[in-house]
Structure formats: C-alpha cells, structure tokens
Design a protein around this motif. Structure first.
Motif, mmCIF file in Angstrom:
data_model
loop_
_atom_site.group_PDB
_atom_site.id
_atom_site.type_symbol
_atom_site.label_atom_id
_atom_site.label_comp_id
_atom_site.label_asym_id
_atom_site.label_seq_id
_atom_site.Cartn_x
_atom_site.Cartn_y
_atom_site.Cartn_z
ATOM 1 N N ASN A 26 -61.890 100.006 69.838
ATOM 2 C CA ASN A 26 -60.650 99.800 70.593
ATOM 3 C C ASN A 26 -60.655 98.453 71.305
ATOM 4 N N VAL A 27 -61.783 98.068 71.884
ATOM 5 C CA VAL A 27 -61.875 96.779 72.581
ATOM 6 C C VAL A 27 -61.648 95.638 71.609
ATOM 7 N N LEU A 28 -62.232 95.702 70.425
ATOM 8 C CA LEU A 28 -62.052 94.636 69.444
ATOM 9 C C LEU A 28 -60.605 94.548 68.985
ATOM 10 N N THR A 29 -59.940 95.705 68.875
ATOM 11 C CA THR A 29 -58.531 95.694 68.480
ATOM 12 C C THR A 29 -57.674 95.031 69.544
ATOM 13 N N VAL A 30 -57.910 95.413 70.814
ATOM 14 C CA VAL A 30 -57.145 94.830 71.914
ATOM 15 C C VAL A 30 -57.411 93.337 72.033
ATOM 16 N N ALA A 31 -58.636 92.918 71.723
ATOM 17 C CA ALA A 31 -59.002 91.504 71.829
ATOM 18 C C ALA A 31 -58.335 90.637 70.779
ATOM 19 N N GLY A 32 -57.677 91.254 69.817
ATOM 20 C CA GLY A 32 -56.967 90.487 68.814
ATOM 21 C C GLY A 32 -57.808 90.010 67.652
ATOM 22 N N LEU A 33 -58.988 90.604 67.467
ATOM 23 C CA LEU A 33 -59.814 90.218 66.325
ATOM 24 C C LEU A 33 -59.195 90.746 65.031
ATOM 25 N N PRO A 34 -59.588 90.172 63.898
ATOM 26 C CA PRO A 34 -59.011 90.625 62.621
ATOM 27 C C PRO A 34 -59.173 92.125 62.417
#
Length: 485
Positions: free
Chosen positions: A420-428
C-alpha cells in the motif's frame, strides 16, 4: 485402563493413521528436510571440535620435538643429547644456501622425521638415502614455490670465500664467487611440527635432502661452510615445555654463550590460536544454520498443521476433543522427528571427511570418516528435542489461529502494508504489485508466515556471506607472513 481411555487412545491412533495415509509424502519431505539440515549442523559442530583439537593431536601423532637447538662445534650435539632433560633426540646437518626462503637440511641419523618430528606425507614419499638428487619439501614451501611431486627445485649454494682472498680480510676488489645452482627433484610434500603458520621463528622453511648429497663435492663443501658442519638437534624433553628453560640454560653453559633455539610451545600457541578461529567460524555457521532451519521448519510445520486440520470440524463433530487432536498431531511430529534424526546422524557421518578445513585439515592426523560420539549424541538429542518442540508450538499456534480464521468473513484478508505504501508513493504498478504479492500473508489454508520466511532467508544469506568473508580473510592472513609479524 478403563474403556473410556482405550476408546480415546483408539480414536487418536485411527486419526493419526488416516492423516499419515493421506499426507505421508508431506511428512516424508519434512523428515528429509530435518535430516539434511540436522545432519549439516551436526557435521559443522563435529568439524568445529575436530578443528580445535587437530593440531594437539597432530603433535602427539608426529612425536613432536619440544625444542630445536643449533649448537656450534662438532662435539656439542653429542653433549646436548646427553643432558638429563633429554629423553629422545635427532640431528641434521644444515646446508649453506643463499635462498632466504629455504633451509636445506640432511637427516644424518635416521631419527629426525621418523622417531622425532615425524613427517606427515601429504603426497609422494621420503627421499632415497642413495639418491643425491632427491628432495622433500614442506607444504608451505611447496605452496610458495608452486611445487608438486615431480617438480624441480633449484637451491643456490655459496661457492666459497671471495676470489683472491688468502684468509685475510677481503679487499675492495674481492668479489664473492657466484653461488652454484643445484637442481633437485621433488619426491614428497610433507607437514611437520614447527612448520605450521603463523611461525614465531625465521621465515625460511626446511627442505630435506638425501644423505647421499653430503657425499658429493658440492654437498660436502656446503655442509662445512665455516670449517665445521652446521648441526641442528631436535629434542624431546622429560617434562615437555616445562623443561625448556632449564635445558636452554644447560645448552648455553656447554656452549659458553647463548645458543640459538626454537621452542615448540611458543609456535604452537599461535598455531592453535589460528585454528581456534577456524573452529569458532564453524560454530557460528552451525548456530546460524540452526536458527535459519528452525524458522523455516516452524513455517513448514505450521503449514502442515493447517493442511492436517482441514477435517478437524468433522472429527470434532464425531466426538474427538482438542487434546486428542493435539496428541494425534504430536505422534506424527515425533515419528517425523525420529526419522529425521536418524537421517541427520547418517548424513553427519557421511559429511565428516569434508572437515576440517584449511591448515587444520593438513594437521588432522586421521583424515577421512570420523564419528565424534559426543557431537553426534548431543546433536541428535538436540535435533529430536528442537523439532518436537517446534512441532508442538506449530500445533498449538495452528489451533489458536484456526479459531481466529474461522471467524473471518469470507473474502477478508490481511493486505501488505508495504504494498500500500509503494502504491501511494506513486511507484510503478509492477513494483507495487510485486511487493504486495511477495509480502501479503494470505488467508485461510493458503496463508503463509511471511515474517518467518523473510527472517530465515536473511539469516541464511548472512551466514553464507559471513562464513565466506571470514574464511577468505583468515586464509589471506595465514598466507601472508608480513600481516601477522
């Protein structure tokens, strides 16, 4: 035993037999894992004990001398051998050489290398007493000179005093004649006391020539540089190193001054310290391997328990209680543990020829298969107890977890926080989805203990990296005398 107890035991045995029949392959694979991991750990522990004792056992097996002394004068060696502290001795004749890394010696009485300071041949054979062109070299000299049985070794022998010298002090124009090169054939590679690194004595190492070399003109001249033979005496003392100081004082008294000597205890302490470090590295590997295996095994036993509990609701409806289900599971765990322990003991024995490593392997007087009763006995007991404990913990945790999961609504799951954190951070999307799939523990029968898996993987990688780095560093240290002084 009353009928109720018999019925309860019968129910446990029937449930156990049914579980084994339906999932025997899984339990067999768990036993195989226990055998491989347990056998490896036991082998490492036995190898550590073997490494730590290799050099003392080597000294006893090779009848190591307690001291090497180098008295001057043709009569003094015989006087040294008659001193009251001496129980056994052997002599050699030193050959003058300009090679700073080698000390050519000739065994003259047949005792050195056989009765005192026995040579352990790693390859080849002793020199033929009738062949003047043969030589035996130590393993360190063989390594530094890149020698093997059949190689040629050239030593350089001084040709005599400077040209034009008449016995007075050499003049400015007097030049020493070029040393003569003598080429010998290597017939053996050996290891002997006083030759293991790190060495407290001179950096040069002995190479053993045939007695026939002294009968050649160049050999006779090389042995009599300075007008008399250069004789060394290896002695075994009545009280070992405790007699070293008194013996040295007696030798100095005979010579009328200090006599050069080497004390085995001085060198042995450093050698033993280096091998103890190797043993410590094996103990660390065994400890980390045990921890990593325990984490992996706990995960697998938990998964196995979840699989085995698929029909628990049905058997509970038929009257089986939680203690009976736990007892049924423990019977399977105990059987798997016993089978894995037997396999671990067998594997540890099969792996024993691989250890010890490094210089301890050279010192090991009895290489090959070795059964360390202490290591194997304690290791087998530890494997059996640890696996049984992990099985009991997995069964207990599975029972509690099964109750929690039974209350979860259909479709509920625990998402990965990092995903979830990676998704929110805008990563691919590919990165976020991959992290979520790798770290999401899942639910129900498909759930997995992600934390234990990652911890076991990290510990395993760290163990391998630490072991390789330690081994490389220690090997470089022992192969580079300048680093250890």
């Amino acid at each position: 035993m009353d009928n109720v107890s018999v019925a309860a035991m019968t129910a446990v045995l029937v449930h156990t037999r049914a579980g084994v029949r339906s999932r025997w392959r899984s339990w067999m694979m768990l036993a195989l894992l226990v055998a491989i991991a347990g056998g490896s750990v036991i082998a490492l522990a036995a190898g550590a004990r073997r490494t730590d004792t290799a050099f003392p056992r080597f000294l006893r097996a090779q009848r190591a001398a307690d001291m090497l002394v180098f008295p001057a004068g043709a009569q003094q060696p015989a006087q040294v051998q008659r001193l009251p502290e001496v129980t056994e001795s052997a002599t050699d004749v030193g050959i003058a050489s300009t090679d700073i890394d080698l000390i050519p010696v000739v065994v003259t009485d047949g005792s050195l290398g056989r009765n005192v300071n026995r040579l352990k041949f790693l390859a080849g054979r002793p020199v033929d007493p009738g062949r003047a062109d043969e030589v035996v070299v130590g393993f360190l000299a063989a390594k530094s000179r890149h020698l093997h049985v059949g190689s040629s070794l050239t030593i350089h022998i001084p040709a005599g005093p400077p040209s034009g010298s008449t016995g007075s002090a050499p003049g400015p124009s007097d030049q020493p004649p070029a040393p003569r090169a003598v080429t010998l054939r290597v017939v053996g590679i050996e290891a002997a006391p006083f030759e293991f690194p790190p060495r407290t004595g001179p950096g040069n190492l002995p190479v053993y020539l045939s007695p026939a070399f002294l009968l050649t003109p160049i050999g006779a001249q090389a042995a009599a540089q300075g007008g008399q033979p250069r004789i060394g005496v290896a002695v075994r003392l009545r009280r070992g190193g405790r007699d070293a100081a008194g013996f040295q004082a007696d030798v100095d008294r005979l010579a009328g001054g200090p006599v050069a000597s080497l004390v085995l205890a001085d060198q042995s302490a450093n050698v033993q310290r280096s091998m103890h470090l190797q043993a410590d590295a094996l103990w660390l590997m065994a400890g980390f391997a045990t921890l990593a295996t325990a984490l992996v095994l706990l995960q697998l036993l938990t998964r196995q328990g979840v699989e085995d509990s698929a029909d628990d609701a049905t058997v509970r409806a038929l009257g089986m209680t939680s203690p009976q289900l736990f007892a049924s599971g423990m019977i399977r765990v105990a059987t798997m543990s016993a089978a894995g322990t037997v396999g671990a003991v067998i594997l540890a024995g099969l792996l024993s020829p691989l250890l010890p490593l490094g210089t301890a392997r050279i010192a090991e007087p009895h290489p090959g298969f070795a059964l360390d009763a202490t290591a194997i006995g304690l290791g087998a007991a530890a494997v059996l107890l640890i696996v049984s404990f992990l099985g009991a913990a997995a069964l207990f945790g599975m029972t509690r977890l099964a109750g929690v999961r039974a209350t979860e609504p259909a479709g509920q799951y625990r998402p990965s926080s990092l995903g979830n954190v990676l998704t929110v951070a805008g990563l691919p999307v590919v990165v976020a989805t991959g992290a979520r799939l790798a770290l999401q523990p899942g639910r129900g029968r498909t759930g997995v203990p992600v934390r234990a898996t990652l911890a076991a993987a990290a510990i395993g990688v760290g163990t391998m990296a630490a072991a390789v780095a330690f081994s490389a560093s220690l090997g470089h240290l022992l192969a580079t005398p300048g680093l250890y002084g």
